[in-house]
Design a protein around this motif. Sequence first.
Motif, short mmCIF file in Angstrom:
data_model
loop_
_atom_site.label_atom_id
_atom_site.label_comp_id
_atom_site.label_asym_id
_atom_site.label_seq_id
_atom_site.Cartn_x
_atom_site.Cartn_y
_atom_site.Cartn_z
N TYR A 103 60.46 -67.03 -86.28
CA TYR A 103 60.55 -65.97 -85.27
C TYR A 103 60.76 -64.65 -85.99
O TYR A 103 61.65 -64.55 -86.84
CB TYR A 103 61.72 -66.23 -84.30
CG TYR A 103 61.89 -65.09 -83.31
CD1 TYR A 103 60.95 -64.88 -82.30
CD2 TYR A 103 62.96 -64.20 -83.41
CE1 TYR A 103 61.08 -63.83 -81.41
CE2 TYR A 103 63.10 -63.15 -82.51
CZ TYR A 103 62.14 -62.97 -81.51
OH TYR A 103 62.28 -61.92 -80.63
N HIS A 104 59.95 -63.65 -85.67
CA HIS A 104 60.08 -62.36 -86.34
C HIS A 104 60.27 -61.18 -85.39
O HIS A 104 60.27 -60.04 -85.85
CB HIS A 104 58.87 -62.10 -87.25
CG HIS A 104 58.79 -63.05 -88.42
ND1 HIS A 104 59.74 -63.04 -89.43
CD2 HIS A 104 57.92 -64.04 -88.71
CE1 HIS A 104 59.42 -63.98 -90.31
NE2 HIS A 104 58.35 -64.60 -89.90
N GLY A 105 60.40 -61.43 -84.10
CA GLY A 105 60.68 -60.30 -83.22
C GLY A 105 59.89 -60.34 -81.93
O GLY A 105 58.98 -61.15 -81.75
N HIS A 106 60.26 -59.42 -81.03
CA HIS A 106 59.74 -59.49 -79.67
C HIS A 106 58.55 -58.57 -79.38
O HIS A 106 58.03 -58.56 -78.28
CB HIS A 106 60.87 -59.17 -78.68
CG HIS A 106 61.49 -57.83 -78.91
ND1 HIS A 106 60.91 -56.67 -78.44
CD2 HIS A 106 62.59 -57.46 -79.58
CE1 HIS A 106 61.66 -55.64 -78.82
NE2 HIS A 106 62.68 -56.09 -79.52
N ASN A 149 59.99 -55.10 -88.61
CA ASN A 149 58.93 -56.05 -88.95
C ASN A 149 57.55 -55.52 -88.58
O ASN A 149 56.57 -55.74 -89.29
CB ASN A 149 59.20 -57.40 -88.29
CG ASN A 149 60.26 -58.18 -89.04
OD1 ASN A 149 60.57 -57.87 -90.20
ND2 ASN A 149 60.83 -59.18 -88.40
N VAL A 177 66.43 -59.88 -91.60
CA VAL A 177 67.06 -59.34 -90.40
C VAL A 177 68.30 -60.15 -90.00
O VAL A 177 69.32 -59.60 -89.62
CB VAL A 177 66.04 -59.26 -89.24
CG1 VAL A 177 66.72 -58.98 -87.92
CG2 VAL A 177 65.01 -58.17 -89.54
N GLN A 178 68.19 -61.47 -90.10
CA GLN A 178 69.35 -62.30 -89.73
C GLN A 178 70.23 -62.63 -90.92
O GLN A 178 71.44 -62.72 -90.80
CB GLN A 178 68.88 -63.65 -89.14
CG GLN A 178 68.54 -63.56 -87.70
CD GLN A 178 69.05 -64.77 -86.90
OE1 GLN A 178 70.09 -65.36 -87.21
NE2 GLN A 178 68.35 -65.09 -85.85
N GLU A 216 61.15 -65.36 -93.42
CA GLU A 216 62.60 -65.20 -93.59
C GLU A 216 62.99 -65.86 -94.92
O GLU A 216 62.36 -66.86 -95.33
CB GLU A 216 63.34 -65.93 -92.48
CG GLU A 216 63.45 -65.19 -91.18
CD GLU A 216 64.46 -65.90 -90.27
OE1 GLU A 216 65.63 -65.49 -90.24
OE2 GLU A 216 64.06 -66.86 -89.61
N SER A 249 66.12 -69.04 -89.76
CA SER A 249 67.24 -69.11 -88.82
C SER A 249 66.83 -69.79 -87.51
O SER A 249 67.20 -70.94 -87.28
CB SER A 249 67.86 -67.74 -88.62
OG SER A 249 66.88 -66.75 -88.44
N CYS A 250 66.05 -69.09 -86.67
CA CYS A 250 65.62 -69.72 -85.40
C CYS A 250 64.90 -71.04 -85.66
O CYS A 250 64.97 -71.97 -84.88
CB CYS A 250 64.69 -68.80 -84.62
SG CYS A 250 65.49 -67.28 -84.09
N ASP A 277 61.85 -61.18 -94.47
CA ASP A 277 62.57 -60.81 -93.25
C ASP A 277 64.03 -61.22 -93.47
O ASP A 277 64.37 -62.40 -93.43
CB ASP A 277 61.95 -61.54 -92.06
CG ASP A 277 62.66 -61.23 -90.74
OD1 ASP A 277 63.81 -60.78 -90.77
OD2 ASP A 277 62.06 -61.48 -89.68
N LYS A 319 69.96 -56.41 -87.56
CA LYS A 319 71.17 -56.98 -86.94
C LYS A 319 72.53 -56.61 -87.57
O LYS A 319 73.20 -55.73 -87.05
CB LYS A 319 71.04 -58.49 -86.85
CG LYS A 319 69.99 -58.96 -85.85
CD LYS A 319 69.88 -60.47 -85.91
CE LYS A 319 68.73 -61.01 -85.09
NZ LYS A 319 69.02 -61.20 -83.68
N SER A 366 65.51 -51.50 -84.76
CA SER A 366 65.70 -52.93 -84.46
C SER A 366 64.93 -53.74 -85.49
O SER A 366 64.02 -53.22 -86.16
CB SER A 366 65.18 -53.27 -83.06
OG SER A 366 63.77 -53.14 -83.02
N GLY A 367 65.27 -55.00 -85.55
CA GLY A 367 64.57 -55.90 -86.45
C GLY A 367 63.08 -55.95 -86.12
O GLY A 367 62.24 -56.00 -87.02
N SER A 368 62.77 -55.92 -84.84
CA SER A 368 61.36 -55.97 -84.45
C SER A 368 60.62 -54.73 -84.94
O SER A 368 59.50 -54.83 -85.46
CB SER A 368 61.24 -56.07 -82.92
OG SER A 368 61.80 -57.29 -82.48
N1 PMP Z 1 63.60 -61.24 -87.41
C1 PMP Z 1 64.44 -62.26 -87.26
C2 PMP Z 1 64.52 -63.30 -88.33
C3 PMP Z 1 65.25 -62.36 -86.13
O1 PMP Z 1 66.08 -63.39 -86.00
C4 PMP Z 1 65.16 -61.37 -85.13
C5 PMP Z 1 66.02 -61.41 -83.90
N2 PMP Z 1 66.50 -62.65 -83.51
C6 PMP Z 1 64.25 -60.33 -85.32
C7 PMP Z 1 63.50 -60.29 -86.48
C8 PMP Z 1 64.08 -59.25 -84.30
O2 PMP Z 1 65.15 -58.39 -84.30
P1 PMP Z 1 65.50 -57.53 -83.00
O3 PMP Z 1 65.91 -58.47 -81.92
O4 PMP Z 1 66.59 -56.62 -83.50
O5 PMP Z 1 64.28 -56.75 -82.63
#
Ligand code: PMP
Length: 472
Positions: A139-142, A116, A253-254, A218, A222-223, A251, A283, A111-113
């Motif tokens: 935003y970089h992840g959860h 990162n 990811v998006q 990023e 995006s967010c 980053d 993603k 996953s992106g998280s």
């Molecule tokens: N980085 C960015 C820029 C994101 O937008 C997201 C998810 N919205 C993530 C990391 C995290 O990715 P994931 O939800 O696949 O863990």
Amino acid sequence: SLEKLSKTDTIHLRKRHVGQACKLFYKHDPLKIVRAERQYMYDENDVQYLDCINNVAHVGHCHPEVVRAACDQLSILNTNNRFLHDNLVICARKLTSILPEPLSVCFLVNSGSEANDLALRLARIHTKHHDVITVDHAYHGHLTSLIDISPYKFNLPGGTGKPSWVHVAPCPDTYRGKYRASDYPPGTDLGAKYADDVRLLIKKAVDSNRTISAFFAESLMSCGGQVILPPNYLRNVYRYVREAGGVCIADEVQVGFGRVGKHWWAFQLQGDDVIPDIVTVGKPMGNGHPVAAVITTRSIANSFQQTGVEYFNTYGGNPVSCAVANAVMDVLEKEHLRDHATQVGNHFFNSLCQLQAKHPLIGDVRGVGLFIGIELVRDREKKIPATEEAEHVVARMREEHILISSDGPDRNVLKLKPPMVFTEQNADLTIKVLDQVLNEIAYLDFNHESSEKRSKADTERPEELSSQIIKT
Ligand code: PMP
């Protein structure tokens, strides 16, 4: 029917057994999607929705070649990457071939998280430094480590706040940020100005005995509100960060995998000489299947290896995930989707600019390729965020079967980031409906109390808000 339960039962069970903190689109009247193909999604009654927001379904929902690659591999073998497998090395070879030369070593994750979090770990191990510079509203992840570097989350009223090892740089937004294009003569190097703030931030941190491990950003926010980084931003920031002994993490990811059209990666928009030390991708890489990666330099990968602590990730780089990623990258090339994104994106962008000329509510249109933001404001001069209006537009578009979303710190930026197979006809329809919805808005009365408060706190600008409120 493709449903196993009635929609009422689905809602009921979700309320009962699924964490209510989990985000749901259109919370008060959620959509139940039962199937999708290309840029279209279908609800339980087979009503078709045009998907303008799903950047994950990159080459189109359920692309047959991606589906086939997954099914075929799933029926032959799926196991962890402690065994040799061709799909993994083919994926790594492909990823590194579409990135600049120094980025030659991959770690496959889910996953992106995860990507990162590993990037953060690599940066700290390599630099032996600790602190991180992040960009406001990012935003970089959860994961816990990433909420810590995500002002988008930690700054919420119920958020955990900024840790002492995190330093927040101003968001380089030339529309409503600290340095605005509208406040400077044309040609002013705003990228350099924003970068200089990062230099000062680093200096302040270092002066108080902190050490910078990484600049985490990023390549397009995006967010944070579909923000396009001004020219010269990354070039300067990367230099300052490296001078302080840190590494630069992009980053993607998006925004990666050709969403911007003319390049594979959004950081390339800043120039050929702008090369991060670590890139994270996710993603779109799996078109909906969980697969992500960290790509870095040999030197950083060596530092990680030299710790003697082996890296193991149960699912990362499994043959099925890699088969999917390889199929996605093949399809992107075979169907020339980057060129397509440029062509459709330009058409979409130009039509939106025409719409802006007609609707005062549209304060700014920005974008590149199929990554576009439309910022709604109640007053172009004062740039008062039209938050309720944006919410209304999203809800009304949904009624017209077009799915868009709003985001950014004031939730007043309409986001467009459709699957890459989105067509000019899809763009025209979206514009037509948006035009109608914006026409209607002129006749609506919004309660602006909440955004008024936010606006005041944020910008200390608005004086005569009442006169700005749209009257019936
Ligand atoms: N980085 C960015 C820029 C994101 O937008 C997201 C998810 N919205 C993530 C990391 C995290 O990715 P994931 O939800 O696949 O863990």
